[in-house]
Motif scaffolding. Structure first.
Motif, PDB file in Angstrom:
ATOM      1  N   ARG A 220       0.946   4.256  -2.838  1.00  0.00           N
ATOM      2  CA  ARG A 220       0.630   5.614  -2.424  1.00  0.00           C
ATOM      3  C   ARG A 220       1.819   6.554  -2.602  1.00  0.00           C
ATOM      4  O   ARG A 220       1.678   7.659  -3.121  1.00  0.00           O
ATOM      5  CB  ARG A 220       0.216   5.595  -0.957  1.00  0.00           C
ATOM      6  N   ASP A 221       2.973   6.058  -2.191  1.00  0.00           N
ATOM      7  CA  ASP A 221       4.135   6.949  -2.199  1.00  0.00           C
ATOM      8  C   ASP A 221       4.564   7.318  -3.610  1.00  0.00           C
ATOM      9  O   ASP A 221       4.992   8.438  -3.855  1.00  0.00           O
ATOM     10  CB  ASP A 221       5.308   6.279  -1.484  1.00  0.00           C
ATOM     11  N   TYR A 222       4.483   6.369  -4.505  1.00  0.00           N
ATOM     12  CA  TYR A 222       4.950   6.648  -5.861  1.00  0.00           C
ATOM     13  C   TYR A 222       3.794   7.034  -6.782  1.00  0.00           C
ATOM     14  O   TYR A 222       3.981   7.182  -7.977  1.00  0.00           O
ATOM     15  CB  TYR A 222       5.703   5.443  -6.429  1.00  0.00           C
ATOM     16  N   ASP A 223       2.600   7.136  -6.196  1.00  0.00           N
ATOM     17  CA  ASP A 223       1.419   7.554  -6.974  1.00  0.00           C
ATOM     18  C   ASP A 223       1.214   6.658  -8.189  1.00  0.00           C
ATOM     19  O   ASP A 223       1.167   7.116  -9.327  1.00  0.00           O
ATOM     20  CB  ASP A 223       1.565   9.013  -7.428  1.00  0.00           C
TER      21      ASP A 223
ATOM     22  N   TYR B 155      -9.886   7.653  -5.486  1.00  0.00           N
ATOM     23  CA  TYR B 155      -8.480   7.482  -5.129  1.00  0.00           C
ATOM     24  C   TYR B 155      -8.345   6.802  -3.773  1.00  0.00           C
ATOM     25  O   TYR B 155      -7.622   5.815  -3.627  1.00  0.00           O
ATOM     26  CB  TYR B 155      -7.805   8.854  -5.127  1.00  0.00           C
TER      27      TYR B 155
ATOM     28  N   ARG C 235       0.834  -1.180   0.000  1.00  0.00           N
ATOM     29  CA  ARG C 235       0.000   0.000   0.000  1.00  0.00           C
ATOM     30  C   ARG C 235       0.880   1.244   0.000  1.00  0.00           C
ATOM     31  O   ARG C 235       0.593   2.232  -0.628  1.00  0.00           O
ATOM     32  CB  ARG C 235      -0.883  -0.015   1.242  1.00  0.00           C
TER      33      ARG C 235
END
Lengths: 254, 257, 372
Positions: C131-134, C168, C127
């Motif tokens: 999220r971090d790298y979109d 999102y 997860r």
């Protein structure tokens, strides 16, 4: 960084130029809100029978994005239910919420580009807005209190965490934000993650215990509370004592 | 006043024992309360619940900054512009303008109506206030036809000789206290008396207090205007008691000399 | 019955005073108690608990990696998924990942060893990376003309932005797409390779890094999920979410492989791999219609009657303030709630939410049938 479970703190009337303002900090979040109104509404926002409630959320850094718009729409629909909007037709009540500080997170790879707000900030937004509205003397039907609860699975056991830290939010099975009016009505319920109806029920009980403590009789023995921390925070009592000191300061001449 | 008055928050239930019950007079609800038929009386703002059993009335005492017009309030308005029949005036910033008919002045006729320039301050009474309409003001008593001190401020008129003056913003609660009949005893404000009295060395000035949170101070000396205005604002913001006000007046007078 | 002197045709009545119109529709038939007629119906002829049938069609776009067209009554959404490669060199603050079987932890998801439970636990993994790298980028556009309130040439409306955010968050919180499907490794896993490789036209990216023996992630697929509302008649979120799920289930990514000689990622022209979509979360929305127009709430007692209108259309949405959306997934046999969003009023309390879970379950079965 673990979030210190200190009691919430608030100061009212921090911005002398606005009609009402409040600074609130709890669970690592610090916010300032200003309320202006009722003032003249723009033509496109004007409503013939009621006041238009406008909520603006500004993040600590940068400009707001889609996430802020979402938070704004949630707050707007909730606060419009509390404010007596029909007393001020064709006018505008503007609430600006500025996030000043949010709990830092050493574990999570925080985005550099966009500091995204998450659900956990919602209770702080609600509380700050309510305090600022009370400080402005905007007529309202009721007040509201809100809290965030996370369900964390740890070592095979379920744990309900009140006011979760970003780290706990990240690893939690489900995160819930609930807001109650002072008449014990469920004003806002936002949950995400993976849970069952039964788990939600437990969360509801926990949140209700924090937001609407009805005197000494505590309901729901089944709740898995994090011992004394939950009993320390009583949002309704906090709201009341904050307002009592404000009123006492205003009416010192009596 | 008694200190036993409870603090209430919006939507809280009021203890029925606190609601005055007069055998004859109808119950009168003041600011901050609303009646939900049939029997509920609910506060809408946070403040202190005050009841008056003799007049059979109750209201919420609180302080705020945004003025909401209500009939018979004395207010300090500023002329915005003139239309064919009335002046448009502002009562507080960013709100819809209030109307002041050209003929709502003492002895005004179509030919003798006063000509007021934009920016002119007017001391007026709220004649009509309705949530669906803009407020309407008047500078004349509709029953007697007399001005009773209302009218344009800062220009030499029959009631005022002071040439200049200045308006100062104060909180609504402080304006209410200044307007009390016995403001020193009931409202705890003695700052104006002190300034005119021995503490202030007998300053000569006039004031007009508007319920919309504005006070006009007029005097021949600009120094006095500033001094009185500052004294009022600092008393309001600092929440000074009578003793604090006395010290403030002495300090300001000393500084100004 | 209306006053006999005034007779308005139904569409005019609806236009002039929509609230009494809907109220009359909801109450009239109930009062008549005529067994021949259906119980209380809405202006659109549906019962309060009746949804519009959902039609989903996959692969409607030829140039996207996955696409779907979802119709919910007069609400039509087109969804296209386009995948692009993101080499790790372009990611600021990239944290290398090891291939340690299923126990691997992506970027921010370190620690927490006690997380053992099956599906939900797996959803948690990666997860952080997503999220971090979109890696999932949903975007929603409400086409001009899809409904009268959408004007041309204006910035995205608050509604469009809110919908994007909701999609999102739900994409991330449900773990619909696993990060392992989006990773491209430097050494191909078993069963891959031996294909005729070539540079994918716009997708092959230069990677400038020395030869390494270790198996590592060299790139990620980024999924751009674009939604276009072709026509809009209420309940946008349910339709949008169904379209996203249908499109992702339809998505196949080209098999990508690291070419150590040319030091770049190459994609197979022919070979494709179906994207693994976990579960089938289905959104179910209802709006609360109150008897009193501009009614007052919050006095403790609920004043007047209220109706829970499932799958509200555009007219109903404008007349309702309170709404609830529940996302459920029953694919494992057990009903798991993925999200609850309730706002705008106090009518829906604990009991109604509990009851709504049953309604959402029913809706899940309908949608599951339509998605097959």
């Amino acid at each position: 960084m673990t979030v210190t479970t200190t009691a919430p703190q608030a100061a009212l009337g921090v911005l002398p130029r606005s009609d009402g303002s409040a600074k609130y900090s709890h669970a690592g979040y610090t916010l300032t809100a200003s309320v202006n109104g009722p003032i003249e509404a723009q033509r496109r926002d004007e409503h013939a029978y009621e006041a238009h409630v406008e909520v603006i959320v500004r993040p600590a850094a940068g400009v707001g994005g889609t996430r802020e718009r979402h938070l704004e729409s949630l707050l707007q629909s909730s606060l419009a239910q509390l404010i007596l909007v029909k007393n001020f037709p064709r006018s505008l009540i503007q609430i600006v919420l500025q996030v000043e500080d949010s709990p830092e997170n050493d574990y999570v790879n925080t985005k550099l580009v966009q500091a995204s707000l998450n659900l956990a900030i919602m209770p702080a937004l609600v509380q700050t807005a309510i305090l600022a509205l009370l400080s402005a003397g905007v007529p309202m039907r009721a007040t509201a209190t809100a809290t965030a609860v996370a369900v964390v699975h740890q070592d095979g056991a379920k744990k309900t965490v009140v006011d979760p830290s970003p780290r706990e939010v990240e690893t939690a099975r489900s995160v819930h934000v609930l807001a109650f009016t002072s008449h014990n009505g469920l004003l806002l319920a936002e949950s995400e993650g993976d849970f069952t109806v039964g788990e939600w029920d437990d969360v509801y009980e926990t949140a209700k215990g924090i937001c609407c403590r009805a005197g000494p009789a505590k309901e729901g023995t089944a709740m898995v509370l994090d011992d004394e921390e939950a009993s320390a925070t009583d949002m309704r009592q906090f709201l009341r004592s904050t307002m009592e000191s404000k009123v006492a300061a205003d009416l010192h001449w009596k | 006043m008694a200190t036993g008055h409870p603090v209430v928050l919006p939507g809280e239930t009021i203890d029925p024992s606190l609601i005055p019950s007069h055998p004859k007079n109808p119950l009168r609800l003041g600011p901050g309360l609303r009646h939900i038929p049939p029997t509920d009386i609910v506060p809408t703002v946070a403040g202190q619940l005050i009841t008056n059993p003799i007049k059979n009335s109750m209201w919420i005492e609180y302080n705020s900054n945004r003025y909401i017009p209500s009939p018979n309030d004395l207010i300090l308005a500023q002329i915005l512009r003139s239309t064919t029949d009335f002046y448009l005036c502002t009562l507080s910033p960013h709100t819809a303008p209030a109307t002041l008919p050209h003929l709502a002045f003492e002895g005004a006729t179509k030919k003798t109506r006063p000509i007021l320039q934009p920016g002119q301050l007017v001391y007026a009474r709220v004649a009509l206030a309705n949530k669906h309409m803009d407020a309407e003001l008047e500078c004349v008593s509709s029953t007697t036809g007399k001005a009773d001190g209302l009218g344009p401020l800062g220009t030499p008129t029959a009631t005022s000789t002071a040439g200049g003056g200045c308006a100062f913003d104060i909180s609504l609660g402080f304006a209410r206290r200044l307007l009390m009949a016995r403001s020193r005893e009931e409202g705890g404000v003695g700052v104006l008396e002190m300034l005119a009295g021995e503490e202030g060395g007998g300053l000569a000035f006039e004031t007009a207090v508007g319920r919309n949170g504005r006070v006009w101070v007029g005097s021949d000396s600009a120094r006095t205007v500033v001094l009185v205005g500052r004294a009022l604002q600092e008393t309001d913001r600092g929440g000074l008691g009578l003793e604090g006000q006395r010290r403030l007046v002495k300090k300001l007078v000393r500084e100004m000399r | 019955m209306t006053a006999p002197t005034i007779k308005l045709p139904a569409p005019l009545f609806a236009r002039l005073s929509p609230h009494p119109f809907l109220l009359r529709n909801l109450t009239a038939t109930a009062a008549a108690a005529d067994p021949a007629r259906p119980p209380a119906a809405r202006t659109n002829g549906r019962g309060t608990n009746e949804t519009r049938p959902l039609h989903a069609k996959a692969s409607s776009l030829s140039h996207a990696h996955g696409s779907s067209l979802v119709r919910l009554g007069d609400t039509t959404v087109l969804c296209g998924v386009r995948a692009e490669l993101l080499p790790v060199e372009r990611i600021p603050l990239f944290r290398p990942v090891d291939r340690v079987g299923d126990g691997e932890r992506g970027g921010g998801d370190g620690g927490d060893g006690g997380d053992g439970a099956g599906e939900g636990g797996r959803a948690l993994l990666g997860r952080g990376e997503l999220r971090d790298y979109d890696l999932l980028v949903p975007n929603i556009e409400l086409a001009t003309g899809s409904a009268p309130q959408f004007l041309p040439g204006v910035p995205p409306t608050a509604l469009a932005q809110t919908l994007s955010t909701r999609v999102y968050s739900l994409l991330h919180s449900t773990g619909l797409v696993g990060v392992e499907d989006l990773r491209v490794w430097s050494k191909p896993g078993s069963g891959e390779g031996g294909d005729t490789e070539m540079e994918g036209a716009g997708e092959a990216q230069e990677v400038q890094e020395g030869v390494e023996e270790e198996d590592r992630v060299v790139a990620y697929w980024v999924l751009y999920i674009d939604l276009l509302f072709v026509s809009f008649d209420g309940n946008p979120f349910d339709a949008a979410w169904a379209a996203v799920v249908a499109a992702l289930r339809n998505t196949s990514l080209p098999v990508a492989r690291w070419d150590p000689e040319r030091e770049m990622v190459v994609c197979s022209r022919t070979e494709k791999r179906q994207l693994n979509v976990r579960g089938l979360p289905v959104a179910c929305t209802a709006a609360v219609f109150e008897e009193k127009e501009l009614g007052e709430v919050g006095t403790g007692v609920v004043e007047g009657r209220h109706w829970l209108l499932l799958d509200p259309d555009r007219l109903e949405e404008t007349l309702c303030r309170e709404a609830i959306t529940m996302v459920v997934d029953c694919s494992d046999g057990e009903t798991r709630i993925k999200s609850i969003e309730k706002q705008g009023g106090t009518t829906i309390g604990r009991e109604l939410i509990r009851g709504f879970a049953v309604i959402a379950e029913k809706r899940w079965k309908e949608v599951q049938g339509a998605m097959k």
